[in-house]
Design a protein around this motif. Structure first.
Motif, short mmCIF file in Angstrom:
data_model
loop_
_atom_site.label_atom_id
_atom_site.label_comp_id
_atom_site.label_asym_id
_atom_site.label_seq_id
_atom_site.Cartn_x
_atom_site.Cartn_y
_atom_site.Cartn_z
N VAL A 13 0.85 -1.18 0.00
CA VAL A 13 0.00 0.00 0.00
C VAL A 13 0.89 1.24 0.00
CG1 VAL A 13 -1.79 1.26 1.27
CG2 VAL A 13 -1.77 -1.24 1.34
N ASP A 14 0.56 2.22 -0.83
CA ASP A 14 1.26 3.50 -0.81
C ASP A 14 0.49 4.46 0.07
OD1 ASP A 14 3.32 2.71 -2.56
OD2 ASP A 14 2.02 3.05 -4.29
N ILE A 15 1.18 5.03 1.05
CA ILE A 15 0.55 5.98 1.98
C ILE A 15 1.58 7.05 2.33
CG2 ILE A 15 1.07 4.45 3.93
CD1 ILE A 15 -1.32 5.68 5.41
N ASP A 16 1.14 8.29 2.29
CA ASP A 16 2.01 9.43 2.65
C ASP A 16 3.32 9.41 1.86
OD1 ASP A 16 0.06 10.19 4.46
OD2 ASP A 16 1.06 9.25 6.17
N GLY A 17 3.28 8.96 0.60
CA GLY A 17 4.47 8.92 -0.23
C GLY A 17 5.42 7.78 0.08
N LEU A 18 4.98 6.84 0.92
CA LEU A 18 5.81 5.69 1.28
C LEU A 18 5.15 4.41 0.80
CD1 LEU A 18 6.53 6.66 4.99
CD2 LEU A 18 8.09 6.90 3.05
N SER A 19 5.97 3.40 0.53
CA SER A 19 5.46 2.09 0.18
C SER A 19 5.49 1.23 1.44
CB SER A 19 6.33 1.46 -0.91
OG SER A 19 5.85 0.19 -1.24
N VAL A 20 4.35 0.63 1.76
CA VAL A 20 4.23 -0.17 2.98
C VAL A 20 3.81 -1.59 2.59
CG1 VAL A 20 3.07 -0.40 5.22
CG2 VAL A 20 3.49 1.87 4.25
N GLU A 21 4.59 -2.57 3.02
CA GLU A 21 4.21 -3.96 2.80
C GLU A 21 3.50 -4.46 4.06
OE1 GLU A 21 6.03 -8.41 2.12
OE2 GLU A 21 7.36 -6.70 1.91
N VAL A 22 2.34 -5.05 3.87
CA VAL A 22 1.57 -5.67 4.96
C VAL A 22 1.67 -7.17 4.75
CG1 VAL A 22 -0.65 -5.83 6.13
CG2 VAL A 22 -0.01 -3.70 4.96
N SER A 23 2.26 -7.87 5.70
CA SER A 23 2.48 -9.30 5.57
C SER A 23 1.92 -10.02 6.79
CB SER A 23 3.99 -9.57 5.45
OG SER A 23 4.24 -10.95 5.33
N THR A 24 1.07 -11.01 6.53
CA THR A 24 0.46 -11.80 7.62
C THR A 24 0.77 -13.26 7.36
OG1 THR A 24 -1.30 -10.17 7.87
CG2 THR A 24 -1.69 -12.36 8.80
N PHE A 25 1.22 -13.94 8.41
CA PHE A 25 1.67 -15.31 8.25
C PHE A 25 1.50 -16.12 9.52
CE2 PHE A 25 5.04 -12.29 8.97
CZ PHE A 25 5.70 -12.78 10.07
N VAL A 48 8.03 -0.65 6.16
CA VAL A 48 7.95 0.67 5.52
C VAL A 48 9.29 0.95 4.84
CG1 VAL A 48 7.49 3.12 5.91
CG2 VAL A 48 6.39 1.40 7.36
N ASP A 49 9.24 1.50 3.63
CA ASP A 49 10.47 1.75 2.88
C ASP A 49 11.16 3.05 3.30
OD1 ASP A 49 8.82 3.63 1.72
OD2 ASP A 49 9.30 3.08 -0.35
N ALA A 50 11.18 3.33 4.60
CA ALA A 50 11.85 4.52 5.13
C ALA A 50 12.57 4.14 6.42
CB ALA A 50 10.83 5.63 5.40
N LEU A 51 13.87 4.31 6.42
CA LEU A 51 14.64 3.98 7.63
C LEU A 51 14.15 4.78 8.82
CD1 LEU A 51 18.27 3.80 6.23
CD2 LEU A 51 16.84 1.91 6.98
N GLY A 52 13.95 4.08 9.91
CA GLY A 52 13.57 4.74 11.15
C GLY A 52 12.12 5.16 11.23
N HIS A 53 11.29 4.80 10.26
CA HIS A 53 9.88 5.17 10.33
C HIS A 53 9.25 4.50 11.54
CE1 HIS A 53 5.62 5.49 9.35
NE2 HIS A 53 5.96 6.50 8.57
N GLU A 54 8.40 5.22 12.25
CA GLU A 54 7.84 4.71 13.50
C GLU A 54 7.03 3.43 13.34
OE1 GLU A 54 4.56 6.91 15.39
OE2 GLU A 54 4.51 8.16 13.58
N PHE A 55 6.50 3.15 12.14
CA PHE A 55 5.71 1.93 11.95
C PHE A 55 6.46 0.84 11.21
CE2 PHE A 55 2.25 4.95 12.82
CZ PHE A 55 1.68 4.28 13.90
N ASP A 56 7.74 1.05 10.88
CA ASP A 56 8.51 -0.03 10.26
C ASP A 56 8.68 -1.13 11.30
OD1 ASP A 56 9.94 -1.32 8.23
OD2 ASP A 56 11.85 -0.61 9.04
N ALA A 81 -7.05 4.00 3.39
CA ALA A 81 -7.83 5.18 3.77
C ALA A 81 -6.95 6.29 4.35
CB ALA A 81 -8.93 4.79 4.76
N GLY A 82 -5.63 6.02 4.41
CA GLY A 82 -4.70 7.04 4.91
C GLY A 82 -4.44 7.01 6.40
N ARG A 83 -4.81 5.89 7.06
CA ARG A 83 -4.61 5.79 8.51
C ARG A 83 -3.50 4.79 8.82
NH1 ARG A 83 -10.00 4.84 7.88
NH2 ARG A 83 -9.73 2.71 8.58
N TRP A 84 -2.56 5.19 9.66
CA TRP A 84 -1.56 4.26 10.19
C TRP A 84 -2.17 3.54 11.37
CZ3 TRP A 84 2.83 3.22 7.72
CH2 TRP A 84 3.31 4.15 6.79
N PRO A 85 -1.77 2.31 11.64
CA PRO A 85 -2.32 1.59 12.81
C PRO A 85 -1.87 2.22 14.12
CG PRO A 85 -0.54 0.34 11.83
CD PRO A 85 -0.79 1.52 10.93
#
Length: 86
Positions: A13-25, A48-56, A81-85
């Motif tokens: 998912v792309d959010i706030d200009g970042l690419s976020v992978e959601v992986s469930t296993f 999250v494809d950003a070093l140090g991002h709070e949700f990585d 929808a633009g919401r971080w968990p």
């Protein structure tokens, strides 16, 4: 339903200009370390494809495949929808 499958879901998912992978296993062993509580054998993680991002590496764990599938879907929907968990 196959309770012991490996990957439950994988979305990008792309959010706030970042690419976020959601992986469930499925986890290979129980991550519930408190006796008497339900096992935690499924996990959703964000990458999250950003070093140090709070949700990585953010994660949530579940006891059943149904909970994991619902949790994965809710996180993907929230991100779209633009919401971080929280």
């Amino acid at each position: 339903m196959n309770l012991y499958c490996g990957r439950i879901g994988s979305d990008r998912v792309d959010i706030d200009g970042l690419s976020v992978e959601v992986s469930t296993f499925f986890l290979p062993f129980n991550h519930q370390f408190i006796p008497g509580l339900p096992p935690l054998i499924f996990e959703t993680m964000l990458f999250v494809d950003a070093l140090g991002h709070e949700f990585d590496m953010w994660l949530d764990r579940y006891s059943t495949q149904e909970q994991a599938e619902a949790g994965h879907a809710a996180i993907v929907e929230g991100l779209r929808a633009g919401r971080w968990p929280l």
